[in-house]
Motif scaffolding. Structure first.
Motif, PDB file in Angstrom:
ATOM      1  N   TYR A  52       0.745  -1.051   0.418  1.00 57.18           N
ATOM      2  CA  TYR A  52      -0.053   0.133  -0.232  1.00 57.18           C
ATOM      3  C   TYR A  52       1.085   1.410  -0.391  1.00 57.18           C
ATOM      4  O   TYR A  52       2.153   0.995   1.103  1.00 57.18           O
ATOM      5  N   THR A  53       0.413   1.760  -1.258  1.00 54.35           N
ATOM      6  CA  THR A  53       1.139   3.417  -1.202  1.00 54.35           C
ATOM      7  C   THR A  53       0.691   4.721  -0.333  1.00 54.35           C
ATOM      8  O   THR A  53       0.759   5.858  -0.504  1.00 54.35           O
ATOM      9  N   GLY A  54      -0.497   4.698  -0.610  1.00 53.16           N
ATOM     10  CA  GLY A  54      -1.243   5.703   0.312  1.00 53.16           C
ATOM     11  C   GLY A  54      -1.409   6.314   1.710  1.00 53.16           C
ATOM     12  O   GLY A  54      -0.654   5.642   2.407  1.00 53.16           O
ATOM     13  N   PRO A  55      -2.323   7.072   2.099  1.00 51.29           N
ATOM     14  CA  PRO A  55      -2.106   7.698   3.466  1.00 51.29           C
ATOM     15  C   PRO A  55      -2.870   6.255   4.293  1.00 51.29           C
ATOM     16  O   PRO A  55      -3.510   5.788   4.182  1.00 51.29           O
ATOM     17  N   GLN A  56      -2.779   6.587   5.529  1.00 54.89           N
ATOM     18  CA  GLN A  56      -3.194   6.043   6.770  1.00 54.89           C
ATOM     19  C   GLN A  56      -4.296   6.269   6.385  1.00 54.89           C
ATOM     20  O   GLN A  56      -4.884   7.998   6.628  1.00 54.89           O
ATOM     21  N   LEU A  57      -5.520   5.769   6.647  1.00 53.66           N
ATOM     22  CA  LEU A  57      -6.956   5.851   6.540  1.00 53.66           C
ATOM     23  C   LEU A  57      -7.241   7.049   7.915  1.00 53.66           C
ATOM     24  O   LEU A  57      -6.702   6.791   9.313  1.00 53.66           O
ATOM     25  N   ASP A  58      -8.321   7.878   7.985  1.00 53.80           N
ATOM     26  CA  ASP A  58      -8.509   8.804   9.129  1.00 53.80           C
ATOM     27  C   ASP A  58      -9.444   7.713   9.675  1.00 53.80           C
ATOM     28  O   ASP A  58      -9.683   6.959   8.897  1.00 53.80           O
TER      29      ASP A  58
ATOM     30  N   HIS B 166      -8.837  -3.584   9.694  1.00 55.49           N
ATOM     31  CA  HIS B 166      -9.000  -3.685  10.531  1.00 55.49           C
ATOM     32  C   HIS B 166      -9.792  -3.443  11.275  1.00 55.49           C
ATOM     33  O   HIS B 166     -10.571  -2.419  10.962  1.00 55.49           O
ATOM     34  N   PHE B 167     -10.286  -3.396  12.257  1.00 51.22           N
ATOM     35  CA  PHE B 167     -11.345  -4.173  13.316  1.00 51.22           C
ATOM     36  C   PHE B 167     -11.717  -3.147  14.163  1.00 51.22           C
ATOM     37  O   PHE B 167     -11.444  -3.614  15.030  1.00 51.22           O
ATOM     38  N   LYS B 168     -12.298  -1.863  14.448  1.00 46.18           N
ATOM     39  CA  LYS B 168     -12.246  -0.977  15.705  1.00 46.18           C
ATOM     40  C   LYS B 168     -13.173  -1.567  16.502  1.00 46.18           C
ATOM     41  O   LYS B 168     -14.855  -1.440  15.899  1.00 46.18           O
ATOM     42  N   LEU B 169     -13.563  -2.396  17.297  1.00 46.39           N
ATOM     43  CA  LEU B 169     -14.366  -3.115  17.689  1.00 46.39           C
ATOM     44  C   LEU B 169     -15.087  -1.959  19.075  1.00 46.39           C
ATOM     45  O   LEU B 169     -14.671  -2.388  20.930  1.00 46.39           O
ATOM     46  N   ILE B 170     -15.875  -0.803  19.355  1.00 42.16           N
ATOM     47  CA  ILE B 170     -16.623  -0.031  19.848  1.00 42.16           C
ATOM     48  C   ILE B 170     -16.632  -0.620  21.375  1.00 42.16           C
ATOM     49  O   ILE B 170     -17.713  -1.575  20.978  1.00 42.16           O
ATOM     50  N   GLY B 171     -16.248  -0.133  22.555  1.00 43.84           N
ATOM     51  CA  GLY B 171     -16.226  -0.337  23.456  1.00 43.84           C
ATOM     52  C   GLY B 171     -15.941  -1.789  24.345  1.00 43.84           C
ATOM     53  O   GLY B 171     -16.308  -2.069  25.390  1.00 43.84           O
TER      54      GLY B 171
ATOM     55  N   PRO C 153     -21.282  -2.498  18.552  1.00 46.26           N
ATOM     56  CA  PRO C 153     -20.766  -1.346  16.807  1.00 46.26           C
ATOM     57  C   PRO C 153     -18.979  -2.163  17.129  1.00 46.26           C
ATOM     58  O   PRO C 153     -18.288  -1.638  17.741  1.00 46.26           O
ATOM     59  N   VAL C 154     -19.120  -1.437  15.088  1.00 47.97           N
ATOM     60  CA  VAL C 154     -17.553  -2.153  14.767  1.00 47.97           C
ATOM     61  C   VAL C 154     -17.741  -1.414  13.496  1.00 47.97           C
ATOM     62  O   VAL C 154     -18.799  -1.110  12.771  1.00 47.97           O
ATOM     63  N   GLU C 155     -16.100  -0.489  13.752  1.00 49.30           N
ATOM     64  CA  GLU C 155     -16.006  -0.211  12.387  1.00 49.30           C
ATOM     65  C   GLU C 155     -14.868  -0.839  12.135  1.00 49.30           C
ATOM     66  O   GLU C 155     -13.881  -1.433  12.381  1.00 49.30           O
ATOM     67  N   GLN C 156     -15.028  -0.825  10.012  1.00 48.87           N
ATOM     68  CA  GLN C 156     -13.943  -1.469   9.104  1.00 48.87           C
ATOM     69  C   GLN C 156     -13.251  -0.846   8.491  1.00 48.87           C
ATOM     70  O   GLN C 156     -13.858   0.428   8.365  1.00 48.87           O
ATOM     71  N   TYR C 157     -11.867  -0.517   8.868  1.00 51.03           N
ATOM     72  CA  TYR C 157     -10.704  -0.045   7.861  1.00 51.03           C
ATOM     73  C   TYR C 157     -10.199  -0.908   6.865  1.00 51.03           C
ATOM     74  O   TYR C 157      -9.803  -2.154   7.450  1.00 51.03           O
ATOM     75  N   THR C 158     -10.173  -0.511   5.574  1.00 51.02           N
ATOM     76  CA  THR C 158      -9.800  -1.380   4.713  1.00 51.02           C
ATOM     77  C   THR C 158      -8.946  -0.853   3.972  1.00 51.02           C
ATOM     78  O   THR C 158      -8.547   0.351   3.171  1.00 51.02           O
TER      79      THR C 158
END
Length: 150
Positions: A91-97, A123-128, A110-115
């Motif tokens: 990957y050559t782009g910036p880190q996702l916000d 990446h899975f952000k497991l909220i709480g 609640p879960v947020e995914q970053y791809t």
């Protein structure tokens, strides 16, 4: 690979390089990461990392110094860890916000995914959720099952 709460620590990644131990430490001893390495991945390799935002042992946002059980090594933030793995995979782009996360969870879990790389790195952000969250989490279990079974 399905790391659970597995952020990189400073002995494993520093000076813009990944590091490995040339010799595995004995039981109860810390590894000495003394050799810089460029990771190599099979073409079909996929990486998905799950980390709870309320992890008290390895803080989601990273920490310096890290916990005593890591000898005070710095803990790299969970999202940065996965960005570094994505870079290692090409990957050559910036880190996702943080705001780029896409909701894939439920109201109760609640879960947020970053791809990155069309889903090869997720990446899975497991909220709480805390440190011991893993395959018992219903959304995590579903994601792992879907990844393995297709």
């Amino acid at each position: 690979a399905f790391p659970m709460v597995s952020s990189l620590i400073s002995p494993q990644y520093h000076d813009s390089s990944f590091w490995k131990a040339t010799v595995s430490a004995g039981a109860g001893d810390a590894n000495v990461y003394d050799t810089a390495v460029v990771p190599v991945f099979d073409d079909d390799f996929e990486y998905a990392h799950f980390h709870g935002t309320e992890d008290g042992a390895l803080k989601y946002e990273g920490q310096s110094p890290g916990p005593g059980f890591l000898g005070g090594a710095d803990v790299i933030a969970a999202q940065e860890t996965d960005f570094l793995w994505a870079q290692a995979m090409g990957y050559t782009g910036p880190q996702l916000d943080d705001s780029a996360g896409v909701s894939v969870g439920t109201d109760a879990k609640p879960v947020e995914q970053y791809t990155y790389l069309d889903g090869k790195v997720r990446h899975f952000k497991l909220i709480g959720e805390g440190h011991s969250t893993g395959p018992g989490h219903e959304v995590v279990r579903e994601i792992i099952r879907d990844t393995i079974l297709g």
